[in-house]
Design a protein around this motif. Structure first.
Motif, mmCIF file in Angstrom:
data_model
loop_
_atom_site.group_PDB
_atom_site.id
_atom_site.type_symbol
_atom_site.label_atom_id
_atom_site.label_comp_id
_atom_site.label_asym_id
_atom_site.label_seq_id
_atom_site.Cartn_x
_atom_site.Cartn_y
_atom_site.Cartn_z
ATOM 1 N N MET A 1 -35.686 107.771 20.231
ATOM 2 C CA MET A 1 -36.739 107.818 19.213
ATOM 3 C C MET A 1 -36.644 106.633 18.271
ATOM 4 O O MET A 1 -35.573 106.297 17.759
ATOM 5 C CB MET A 1 -36.625 109.105 18.390
ATOM 6 N N THR B 1 -42.448 107.421 18.222
ATOM 7 C CA THR B 1 -42.322 108.823 17.829
ATOM 8 C C THR B 1 -42.797 108.995 16.401
ATOM 9 O O THR B 1 -42.633 108.094 15.562
ATOM 10 C CB THR B 1 -40.849 109.292 17.914
ATOM 11 N N ARG C 1 -42.556 112.170 13.396
ATOM 12 C CA ARG C 1 -42.173 113.524 12.978
ATOM 13 C C ARG C 1 -43.200 113.996 11.959
ATOM 14 O O ARG C 1 -43.381 113.369 10.912
ATOM 15 C CB ARG C 1 -40.765 113.534 12.388
ATOM 16 N N GLY D 1 -31.567 107.985 18.386
ATOM 17 C CA GLY D 1 -32.873 107.881 17.758
ATOM 18 C C GLY D 1 -32.798 107.913 16.243
ATOM 19 O O GLY D 1 -31.832 108.407 15.658
ATOM 20 N N LEU E 1 -35.658 108.337 12.652
ATOM 21 C CA LEU E 1 -37.002 108.566 12.122
ATOM 22 C C LEU E 1 -36.941 108.372 10.612
ATOM 23 O O LEU E 1 -36.384 109.197 9.889
ATOM 24 C CB LEU E 1 -37.486 109.984 12.451
ATOM 25 N N SER F 1 -38.118 99.602 19.699
ATOM 26 C CA SER F 1 -38.858 100.768 20.195
ATOM 27 C C SER F 1 -39.384 100.548 21.609
ATOM 28 O O SER F 1 -39.905 99.474 21.938
ATOM 29 C CB SER F 1 -40.032 101.064 19.258
#
Length: 544
Positions: A56, A83, A85, A283, A285, A328
């Motif tokens: 991610m 990605t 969230r 990953g 976020l 990414s």
């Protein structure tokens, strides 16, 4: 976004704890179970269904507070993220995101070739934050919107609840997390499940770290990934590296589900977070695209949701060393056989027939899709909640297991082979019969008089069968805002637009070929369309 500043130990205390708590993560055994249909965990790695390793690289987006900013998903993708969230609410603390909204978020993620991590934010700081919901409540929310997620396992991860304990009572995290995972699995969820750490997500007491193996083993699908939030607790390279490496060494999946470049509880080392996750292939976020308040506005990556106004934090995360633009990689589901992101057209509004005390047959016009429609999901609708009723590959189905003399509202979704789901069809409301013999009937409805804001109506019920009707209940649904204020010939009740009239003593018996008349006065809000259907003792009546 965290709704308050957590009280956490200072860096020195945390560093000492990190050095002192050298308890190894116990070995775990992966349960034997059929392979999940989409994302899955294998040897501590998050894999796509085709076995491709997926890392991610993305951001958090506060959808529940800014539902009109769904276009932000396209902007996030344009910056290079793979990605997003998405913040949702179960309705316990903020406005509930209903099934249709969740389905639209998933559709927008897919159209923008993003993997969607969906999280319930109402659990934030449970035990310390007033009004916070339990993980069990969050699991109930996911079950209530399950029809929007069915078939989306290649595209969606379910993050049960955000930061599901503050700094009070957090030792219950292990048991509560296991129970929530198992509740979702029992309900039929096959998605990869993400679980956040306690201590406002930062796990300074190492509850998640030291119990992760047993939590993973409690998932019958062996398909759980752990999420650590890195703010002021993680302000040194040693703390960040030690925490993440413990999971990797134990063969347990971990992702940095939130982090920032600054925070009121301390100054996180974002450079190390980015470097170590890249080194370990983990990953991350970042928090968050835009819309932060409460003194942490500096965590906005863009100003006022404008993708052309990157802040210094946004510039660092997207375009800096080990950032999103440089590292990414898009999920292969969007390029290897899963590139179809166009949903089918919505099915036609269903019609009801063969209504009994416990079942109804529904029929609808077929959807269309360039690559073919593979099936339909029939749902029961109650306000903002949808409950799965049944699935079928055809355009007709009999729904069973209904209660007598109960009103049900049904709608239909279509889906295709790539897992794309259509918009919801129109709805049809059906009232099941009492279980007695069917009644043959006809109804004549007319507006006898009308004035501004109100009208007088007349209804004639005719028995078209060969047996007398002895006692009856007539039901209909007003298509407008009409509300009955007075009725003669029976006793009226009204809930919303649904009206029910039971017979009076002098109208209870309707002989074969006979009829009885009702009259009523009602209010209306500017339009006064006639009801489309009537049922007598649960049997549909023809209109005359």
């Amino acid at each position: 976004m965290r709704s308050r500043t957590p009280a956490v130990p200072g860096p020195a205390t945390v560093a000492a704890a990190l050095l002192g708590l050298l308890l190894p993560l116990i070995a775990f055994v992966t349960p034997a179970h059929a392979a999940p249909p989409g994302f899955r965990i294998t040897d501590g790695r998050l894999l796509e269904s085709n076995g491709n390793d997926f890392v991610m690289r993305g951001v958090n987006h506060a959808h529940t507070w800014f539902p009109d900013r769904v276009s932000s998903l396209a902007h996030i993708k344009a910056k290079g993220a793979n990605t997003v969230r998405v913040v949702l609410s179960s309705g316990d603390r903020w406005t509930r995101n209903d099934t249709a909204d969740v389905a639209n978020v998933v559709a927008q993620c897919k159209q923008n070739r993003l993997i969607c991590v969906l999280e319930v934010h109402d659990t934030t700081g449970y035990g310390e934050q007033s009004g916070a919901a339990t993980l069990s409540r969050a699991a109930d929310y996911w079950i209530s919107v399950q029809s929007a997620l069915a078939g989306q396992e290649d595209y969606v991860l379910v993050n049960i609840g955000n930061e599901p304990y503050g700094n009070t009572g957090y030792t219950a995290w292990t048991a509560d997390t296991k129970a929530a995972i198992q509740k979702l699995r029992t309900a039929g969820f096959r998605h990869t499940i993400m679980v956040d750490a306690p201590n406002w997500g930062q796990d300074w007491a190492f509850t998640m770290r030291d119990n992760a193996a047993s939590v993973f083993a409690a998932d019958p699908d062996a398909n759980t990934i752990f999420s650590i939030h890195m703010y002021g607790v993680f302000d040194t390279a040693a703390e960040i590296s030690d925490y993440l490496n413990r999971f990797v060494t134990a063969g347990l999946p971990i992702v940095v589900g939130e982090f920032g470049h600054n925070h009121s509880d301390g100054d996180p080392d974002e450079d190390t977070i980015l470097a170590v996750t890249q080194q370990l292939g983990l990953g991350y976020l970042g928090w968050s695209w835009s819309g932060n308040g409460g003194g942490v506005e500096y965590l906005d990556m863009v100003t006022n949701f404008d993708p052309n106004q990157l802040t210094s934090w946004g510039q660092r995360l997207f375009n800096g060393a080990n950032g999103i633009a440089a590292t990414s990689q898009e999920a292969t589901i969007y390029s290897s056989g899963g590139g179809d992101t166009t949903p089918p057209t919505a099915p036609g509004t269903p019609t009801a027939s063969a209504v009994t005390s416990s079942s109804v047959t529904l029929n609808w016009a077929a959807s269309s899709d360039a690559n073919g429609v593979t099936g339909y999901d029939v749902v029961r609708v109650s306000g903002a909640t949808e409950t799965a009723a049944t699935t079928t590959t055809g355009t007709s189905v009999t729904v069973t297991g209904l209660a007598p003399e109960t009103s049900y509202t049904f709608a239909v979704y279509a889906h295709d082979a790539a897992g794309n789901r259509s918009q919801r069809s129109g709805t049809v409301t059906v009232t099941t019969s009492s279980g007695g013999p069917a009644v043959a009937c006809a109804v004549a409805y007319r507006v006898a008089n009308e004035w501004p804001g109100g009208f007088q109506g007349e209804i004639v019920i005719r028995n078209t069968g060969s047996s007398a009707v002895n006692g009856w209940t007539l039901r209909w649904t007003f298509p407008g805002s009409q509300r009955v204020s007075n009725l003669w010939g029976g006793t009226v009740t009204q809930s919303g637009s649904e009206v029910s009239v039971t017979s009076a003593s002098y109208t209870a018996t309707i002989a074969p070929a006979g009829s009885v008349a009702l009259g009523f006065t009602a209010t209306e809000g500017g339009t006064n369309p006639n009801p489309a259907t009537f049922t007598l003792n649960g049997s549909g009546c023809s209109l005359t």
